[in-house]
Motif scaffolding. Structure first.
Motif, PDB file in Angstrom:
ATOM      1  N   ALA B 139      -0.595  -0.232  -6.136  1.00  0.00           N
ATOM      2  CA  ALA B 139      -0.769   1.043  -6.836  1.00  0.00           C
ATOM      3  C   ALA B 139       0.136   2.105  -6.238  1.00  0.00           C
ATOM      4  CB  ALA B 139      -2.227   1.482  -6.763  1.00  0.00           C
ATOM      5  N   ALA B 140       0.147   2.192  -4.908  1.00  0.00           N
ATOM      6  CA  ALA B 140       0.994   3.181  -4.248  1.00  0.00           C
ATOM      7  C   ALA B 140       2.462   2.903  -4.525  1.00  0.00           C
ATOM      8  CB  ALA B 140       0.731   3.161  -2.747  1.00  0.00           C
ATOM      9  N   MET B 141       2.798   1.609  -4.605  1.00  0.00           N
ATOM     10  CA  MET B 141       4.198   1.242  -4.776  1.00  0.00           C
ATOM     11  C   MET B 141       4.721   1.649  -6.149  1.00  0.00           C
ATOM     12  SD  MET B 141       5.778  -2.487  -4.280  1.00  0.00           S
ATOM     13  CE  MET B 141       4.934  -3.075  -5.722  1.00  0.00           C
ATOM     14  N   ILE B 142       3.919   1.410  -7.184  1.00  0.00           N
ATOM     15  CA  ILE B 142       4.372   1.795  -8.523  1.00  0.00           C
ATOM     16  C   ILE B 142       4.672   3.292  -8.556  1.00  0.00           C
ATOM     17  CG2 ILE B 142       3.764   1.848 -10.973  1.00  0.00           C
ATOM     18  CD1 ILE B 142       1.774  -0.376 -10.407  1.00  0.00           C
ATOM     19  N   ASN B 143       3.771   4.065  -7.924  1.00  0.00           N
ATOM     20  CA  ASN B 143       3.954   5.502  -7.864  1.00  0.00           C
ATOM     21  C   ASN B 143       5.218   5.904  -7.137  1.00  0.00           C
ATOM     22  OD1 ASN B 143       2.365   7.368  -9.038  1.00  0.00           O
ATOM     23  ND2 ASN B 143       0.717   7.188  -7.563  1.00  0.00           N
ATOM     24  N   GLU B 144       5.342   5.401  -5.940  1.00  0.00           N
ATOM     25  CA  GLU B 144       6.430   5.878  -5.084  1.00  0.00           C
ATOM     26  C   GLU B 144       7.774   5.380  -5.585  1.00  0.00           C
ATOM     27  OE1 GLU B 144       6.247   6.466  -1.105  1.00  0.00           O
ATOM     28  OE2 GLU B 144       4.288   7.399  -1.254  1.00  0.00           O
ATOM     29  N   ARG B 145       7.794   4.212  -6.194  1.00  0.00           N
ATOM     30  CA  ARG B 145       9.054   3.727  -6.744  1.00  0.00           C
ATOM     31  C   ARG B 145       9.555   4.647  -7.846  1.00  0.00           C
ATOM     32  NH1 ARG B 145      12.605  -0.040  -4.685  1.00  0.00           N
ATOM     33  NH2 ARG B 145      11.455  -1.528  -3.436  1.00  0.00           N
ATOM     34  N   ALA B 146       8.611   5.376  -8.491  1.00  0.00           N
ATOM     35  CA  ALA B 146       9.029   6.323  -9.522  1.00  0.00           C
ATOM     36  C   ALA B 146       9.174   7.731  -8.958  1.00  0.00           C
ATOM     37  CB  ALA B 146       8.026   6.322 -10.664  1.00  0.00           C
ATOM     38  N   GLY B 147       9.012   7.861  -7.652  1.00  0.00           N
ATOM     39  CA  GLY B 147       9.259   9.158  -7.040  1.00  0.00           C
ATOM     40  C   GLY B 147       8.070  10.085  -6.974  1.00  0.00           C
ATOM     41  N   ILE B 148       6.857   9.529  -7.058  1.00  0.00           N
ATOM     42  CA  ILE B 148       5.666  10.374  -6.922  1.00  0.00           C
ATOM     43  C   ILE B 148       4.889   9.908  -5.700  1.00  0.00           C
ATOM     44  CG2 ILE B 148       3.481  11.058  -7.976  1.00  0.00           C
ATOM     45  CD1 ILE B 148       5.537  12.174  -9.644  1.00  0.00           C
ATOM     46  N   VAL B 149       4.625  10.849  -4.820  1.00  0.00           N
ATOM     47  CA  VAL B 149       3.859  10.527  -3.620  1.00  0.00           C
ATOM     48  C   VAL B 149       2.380  10.550  -3.968  1.00  0.00           C
ATOM     49  CG1 VAL B 149       3.096  11.542  -1.460  1.00  0.00           C
ATOM     50  CG2 VAL B 149       5.511  11.240  -1.894  1.00  0.00           C
ATOM     51  N   ASN B 150       1.653   9.559  -3.467  1.00  0.00           N
ATOM     52  CA  ASN B 150       0.249   9.456  -3.847  1.00  0.00           C
ATOM     53  C   ASN B 150      -0.587   9.037  -2.653  1.00  0.00           C
ATOM     54  OD1 ASN B 150      -2.170   9.076  -5.026  1.00  0.00           O
ATOM     55  ND2 ASN B 150      -1.565   7.337  -6.281  1.00  0.00           N
ATOM     56  N   ILE B 151      -1.428   9.964  -2.164  1.00  0.00           N
ATOM     57  CA  ILE B 151      -2.345   9.558  -1.106  1.00  0.00           C
ATOM     58  C   ILE B 151      -3.766   9.489  -1.642  1.00  0.00           C
ATOM     59  CG2 ILE B 151      -0.927  10.395   0.789  1.00  0.00           C
ATOM     60  CD1 ILE B 151      -2.689  12.811   0.956  1.00  0.00           C
ATOM     61  N   ALA B 152      -3.903   9.467  -2.973  1.00  0.00           N
ATOM     62  CA  ALA B 152      -5.234   9.533  -3.571  1.00  0.00           C
ATOM     63  C   ALA B 152      -5.752   8.177  -4.041  1.00  0.00           C
ATOM     64  CB  ALA B 152      -5.230  10.506  -4.732  1.00  0.00           C
ATOM     65  N   ILE B 153      -5.118   7.081  -3.616  1.00  0.00           N
ATOM     66  CA  ILE B 153      -5.556   5.761  -4.093  1.00  0.00           C
ATOM     67  C   ILE B 153      -7.025   5.536  -3.773  1.00  0.00           C
ATOM     68  CG2 ILE B 153      -5.115   3.297  -3.899  1.00  0.00           C
ATOM     69  CD1 ILE B 153      -2.307   4.562  -2.731  1.00  0.00           C
ATOM     70  N   GLU B 154      -7.396   6.004  -2.582  1.00  0.00           N
ATOM     71  CA  GLU B 154      -8.794   5.908  -2.163  1.00  0.00           C
ATOM     72  C   GLU B 154      -9.717   6.547  -3.209  1.00  0.00           C
ATOM     73  OE1 GLU B 154      -9.557   4.702   0.936  1.00  0.00           O
ATOM     74  OE2 GLU B 154     -11.596   5.376   1.277  1.00  0.00           O
ATOM     75  N   GLY B 155      -9.309   7.712  -3.720  1.00  0.00           N
ATOM     76  CA  GLY B 155     -10.132   8.402  -4.706  1.00  0.00           C
ATOM     77  C   GLY B 155     -10.238   7.623  -5.998  1.00  0.00           C
ATOM     78  N   LYS B 156      -9.119   7.045  -6.427  1.00  0.00           N
ATOM     79  CA  LYS B 156      -9.148   6.263  -7.664  1.00  0.00           C
ATOM     80  C   LYS B 156      -9.994   5.012  -7.486  1.00  0.00           C
ATOM     81  CE  LYS B 156      -4.999   8.508  -8.793  1.00  0.00           C
ATOM     82  NZ  LYS B 156      -3.610   8.665  -8.377  1.00  0.00           N
ATOM     83  N   MET B 157      -9.938   4.445  -6.289  1.00  0.00           N
ATOM     84  CA  MET B 157     -10.770   3.273  -6.012  1.00  0.00           C
ATOM     85  C   MET B 157     -12.245   3.632  -6.104  1.00  0.00           C
ATOM     86  SD  MET B 157      -9.180   1.312  -2.779  1.00  0.00           S
ATOM     87  CE  MET B 157      -7.678   0.379  -2.852  1.00  0.00           C
ATOM     88  N   LEU B 158     -12.619   4.772  -5.509  1.00  0.00           N
ATOM     89  CA  LEU B 158     -14.026   5.171  -5.536  1.00  0.00           C
ATOM     90  C   LEU B 158     -14.489   5.368  -6.970  1.00  0.00           C
ATOM     91  CD1 LEU B 158     -14.338   7.662  -2.566  1.00  0.00           C
ATOM     92  CD2 LEU B 158     -15.644   5.581  -2.906  1.00  0.00           C
ATOM     93  N   ALA B 159     -13.647   6.057  -7.759  1.00  0.00           N
ATOM     94  CA  ALA B 159     -14.016   6.300  -9.150  1.00  0.00           C
ATOM     95  C   ALA B 159     -14.166   4.973  -9.884  1.00  0.00           C
ATOM     96  CB  ALA B 159     -12.958   7.178  -9.814  1.00  0.00           C
ATOM     97  N   GLY B 160     -13.219   4.067  -9.655  1.00  0.00           N
ATOM     98  CA  GLY B 160     -13.284   2.766 -10.306  1.00  0.00           C
ATOM     99  C   GLY B 160     -14.529   2.005  -9.901  1.00  0.00           C
ATOM    100  N   ALA B 161     -14.867   2.071  -8.596  1.00  0.00           N
ATOM    101  CA  ALA B 161     -16.041   1.346  -8.106  1.00  0.00           C
ATOM    102  C   ALA B 161     -17.307   1.878  -8.777  1.00  0.00           C
ATOM    103  CB  ALA B 161     -16.141   1.499  -6.591  1.00  0.00           C
TER     104      ALA B 161
END
Lengths: 415, 419
Positions: B139-161
């Motif tokens: 997830a982080a890789m798709i973001n950063e490869r397009a030039g967007i920094v993302n430290i919120a993966i944890e948040g998306k995981m919680l929401a998904g859970a």
């Protein structure tokens, strides 16, 4: 925008450009952001009231909505009485003249300041980083290290008078945080590794380390629970009133430290260096300022401030150290540094606001609103602060002059 | 088309070569000094080669501990000495990982001396524990490869859970899974609006998403899930062996007897590698992350590409979050992700922003996680906390450039404004 202007903007460090922009907007934006955040929080409370849906399901739409609305009002009333104290109780207590009753009635109000104190320290930590163009997301870990160091000095160093023991324990806390800030600062200055990732990693290292210490070397001898021994009485920050009021000296120390940070950042040469490095590293370099030193110094000071937040909690409130004792002061600090525009006095005001919110939220739990509502409100406040354009478009504010929404973040690794 | 915008790192500076040699020799000495010397001759290590509950029994692997350790120490020292004097060139990191592998294996053999450990179970646990880390890294890789920094993966995981368990309890597991993916995408969409449209600092916008998701999931959990327990019991996806593949001795049950989340991790590994590096779509996405101006000149819509990447990454995060509930325990607890999203971010950096690297790092960190849970059983006098610290410390070491500078997307974190 001409190329030249663009170039000068590119030279600026990431966060400071962002800050320029946030600070240029008027004080109206933070106030409206708080208002909007509270409103959204209230609406979330209203629309998560299960009885409302039961009534609406029965076809009583109006009754349902008014019930939801009442839940929202009730929660705001609870927030108010929880943080300021209930006016009727205060009047009744004053009339009765009973000391204990009076203390109980005024306790919520003073307890809010107790909750504000670590916020002031942690907010100053993040704000000082922002001013130097550094994003210290590791306040939480530095806070833990500060707490570990100060609790150790608090219980293991024996036979000192309070006048020496308290400052020593506070300094130990600052030292613990400073070490945890130094490592990412040094890595940033020497290798270019981004401080955001490193401070996040350091947070988790600090959590694991505290778990290890509390289950091993620091565990209270006679127990099997991961809690440190109580600190000695000579290390406790003095409280001003008898139980149950916990209001202690830490609040005034925090105010003094806020003034100290203000004086350092705005009245000394070193502070000027830090702010210049934050505003425009390239200009600072050409002016002969030592960027490596400034970066490390800023992270060390930022860590020390966060460490003081941990020391304050240990020495003033808990008098021991338990697992996961902090519950997110470090992350909330980011929000309140943004809200206070990274100015020490702004930070103090936002910290007091957050302290009142946090303390009031405990009363809200009694009416069935989980304390996490505060986290949601804080997130909404940051959204509105961080994207002022949203607030401006909702409230039809005028764009500030030479408005420029462009912001830059340098990336994770080396430049 | 295999054009890549990134330069290969073949050159190894003399000082780095010496450092690597030194580290490898130190590890070799460590095997000898810490492990070998504390053992008596004639001790045996027993590795159980069949994971619990598997039908295909393999005999246990029993070997004499001391000679094995000494051999490993000598091999590692030889590698280190050669590295120090002549250097392995572009195979430096490969040799380093072999030596580290020898060290870890030696540690395991030493800890198991006179005892037995279920090696197959340990590795099988590694695959399971790698799932959220590897998916988070993707997830982080798709973001950063397009030039967007993302430290919120944890948040998306919680929401998904949370959402997957809510919807999964109300309907069925598959709809719950889809709901998790959708909610991850929605959160990411907000992140995209803040970062791309409003050009908010991307670290701040992702911090906001993180705080918001943490607060909202805990709020909903405390307000509803305690009261309505039936909304918090979705059941889980059970594991099913893949025919033929799962019958491979030793590796079969470890790799191919899992639930859909592990298989999805394999799938995304190859899919992302193909999509990012072999298709026009991937080339465009990467070009937006490396040099948005050039991409714009060639007619690529930078912001649209970035929105797409952010939302896809959020969907991946939501899917990874569903693992915690639907793939593991079947119920939601507050802040149950416990930092796995951040380890995923670390794994992406450790894996040099590439699918296979991220996956490898995910396995490595999953192994540390799996081993930490077994240490207590072995009765080793090392606290599992220190083992759990390794992912973070390893990431900091990689980020500092000690084992070779990572190749991050050049424009990561920079908003793009069309002129």
């Amino acid at each position: 925008m001409t190329n030249k202007e663009k170039e000068s903007k590119n030279n600026k460090s990431s966060i400071s450009v962002f800050f320029d922009e946030v600070s240029r907007s008027s004080w109206l934006v933070p106030i409206l952001a708080i208002f909007s955040g509270l409103l959204v929080g209230g609406l979330i409370v209203m629309f998560t009231t299960d009885e409302m849906y039961i009534l609406i399901g029965d076809g009583q739409i109006f009754e349902g909505l008014s019930l939801g609305f009442r839940a929202m009002v009730d929660s705001f009333v609870a927030l108010f009485t929880g943080s300021f104290g209930s006016p009727t109780k205060i009047i009744a207590a004053l009339q009765s003249g009973d000391d204990l009753l009076i203390r109980r009635a005024f306790n919520p109000f003073l307890e809010s300041f107790v909750a504000s104190t670590p916020y002031i320290f942690a907010g100053l930590a993040v704000a000082l980083g922002f001013k130097t163009g550094l994003f210290n997301i590791g306040a939480e870990g530095q806070l833990f290290m500060g707490a570990i160091f100060s609790v150790w000095v608090g219980f293991a160093v024996k036979g000192l008078p309070a006048i020496i023991h308290i400052p020593l324990a506070l300094l130990a806390g600052a030292l613990g945080g400073a070490i945890w800030g130094f490592i990412p600062g040094w890595l940033k200055a020497k290798t270019g590794a981004h401080e955001v990732i490193n401070t996040i990693m350091m947070n988790y290292v600090a959590f694991r380390l505290s778990e290890y210490l509390l289950r091993g070397p620091l565990m209270r001898p006679e127990t099997f629970t991961p809690v440190s021994p109580m600190i000695l009485e000579s290390a406790e920050l003095p409280r001003f009133f008898e139980s149950p009021i916990r209001f202690h000296l830490g609040f005034f120390i925090a105010l003094f430290v806020a003034w100290l940070v203000y004086w350092f950042m705005f009245k000394t040469k070193w502070g000027f260096d830090l702010r210049t490095v934050g505003a425009n590293p390239r200009a600072a370099k050409y002016a002969g300022m030592n960027i490596v030193r400034s970066t490390i110094l800023a992270m060390v000071l930022s860590g020390a401030l966060a460490g003081l937040a941990g020391a304050n909690e240990v020495l003033g409130v808990n008098h021991n150290l338990a697992l996961a004792f902090s519950s997110g002061y470090g992350f909330d600090a980011i929000a309140l540094a943004l809200l206070g525009k990274s100015h020490p006095f702004g930070v103090v005001l936002s910290a007091i606001l957050f302290g009142f919110l946090r303390n009031g939220a405990i009363r809200m739990q009694i009416v069935g609103i989980p304390v996490d509502i505060i986290t949601i409100i804080q997130a909404m406040v940051i959204i509105f602060i961080a994207a002022p354009a949203i607030v401006r478009s909702i409230y039809r504010l005028k764009e500030p002059k030479e408005s420029d929404e462009q912001t830059f973040v340098t990336s994770w690794g080396a430049n | 088309m295999t054009t890549t915008l990134r330069k290969k790192i073949d050159y190894v500076s003399p000082s780095r070569q010496r450092w690597m040699g030194g580290i490898q020799m130190a590890l070799a000495l460590g095997i000898w000094a810490i492990f070998s010397r504390s053992l008596e001759t004639g001790t045996f290590t027993t590795f159980v080669m069949t994971p619990g509950g598997s039908e295909f029994e393999l005999p246990n692997w029993i070997f004499s501990t001391l000679p094995t350790l000494n051999t490993f120490a000598m091999i590692a020292f030889a590698f280190g000495a050669y590295q120090f004097i002549k250097g392995f060139g572009k195979r430096t990191n490969l040799i380093l990982s072999i030596v580290v592998g020898l060290f870890v294996f030696s540690f395991l053999s030493w800890a198991t001396a006179e005892k037995s450990i279920n090696l197959a179970g340990l590795l099988k646990g590694t695959m399971v524990r790698a799932v959220p880390i590897a998916l988070g890294a993707f997830a982080a890789m798709i973001n950063e490869r397009a030039g967007i920094v993302n430290i919120a993966i944890e948040g998306k995981m919680l929401a998904g859970a949370l959402v997957s368990v809510l919807i999964g309890s109300l309907t069925n597991l598959w709809i719950g899974l889809i709901a998790a993916i959708i909610v991850g995408g929605l959160l990411a969409w907000v992140h995209g609006i803040l970062s791309i449209k409003y050009k908010t600092d991307q670290i701040i916008s992702s911090t906001v998403i993180l705080i918001f998701a943490t607060g909202l999931t805990s709020f909903v959990s405390a307000r509803f899930l305690q009261k309505y327990q039936h909304l918090n019991s979705s059941g889980i996806f059970h594991s099913f062996p893949i025919p033929i593949l799962s019958e491979i001795p030793f590796f079969g049950p470890i790799l191919f007897d899992h639930n859909i989340f592990v298989y999805a991790m394999y799938f995304f590994l190859f899919f992302l590698y193909f999509a990012l590096f072999q298709t026009r779509w991937g080339l465009r996405l990467r070009s937006v992350g490396e040099h948005p101006k050039a991409a714009d000149t060639l007619g690529i819509d930078v912001n649209k590409t970035r929105y797409m990447a952010v939302i896809l990454s959020g969907m991946m995060g939501g899917f990874a979050g569903a693992y915690f509930t639907l793939g593991s325990v079947g119920r939601f607890d507050e802040v149950m992700t416990a930092g796995r999203g951040f380890i995923g971010l670390a794994a992406m950096i450790f894996g040099n922003w590439s699918p296979f690297g991220s996956f490898g790092a995910g396995l490595l960190f999953g192994f540390a996680d799996s081993l930490a849970s077994k240490l207590a059983i072995l009765g080793v006098n090392i606290s599992s906390e220190f083992l759990l610290m390794t992912p973070y410390i390893a990431t900091m070491i990689v980020l500092a450039g000690v084992v070779g500078r990572g190749q991050m997307p050049a424009a990561s974190g920079q908003p793009y404004e069309k002129e």
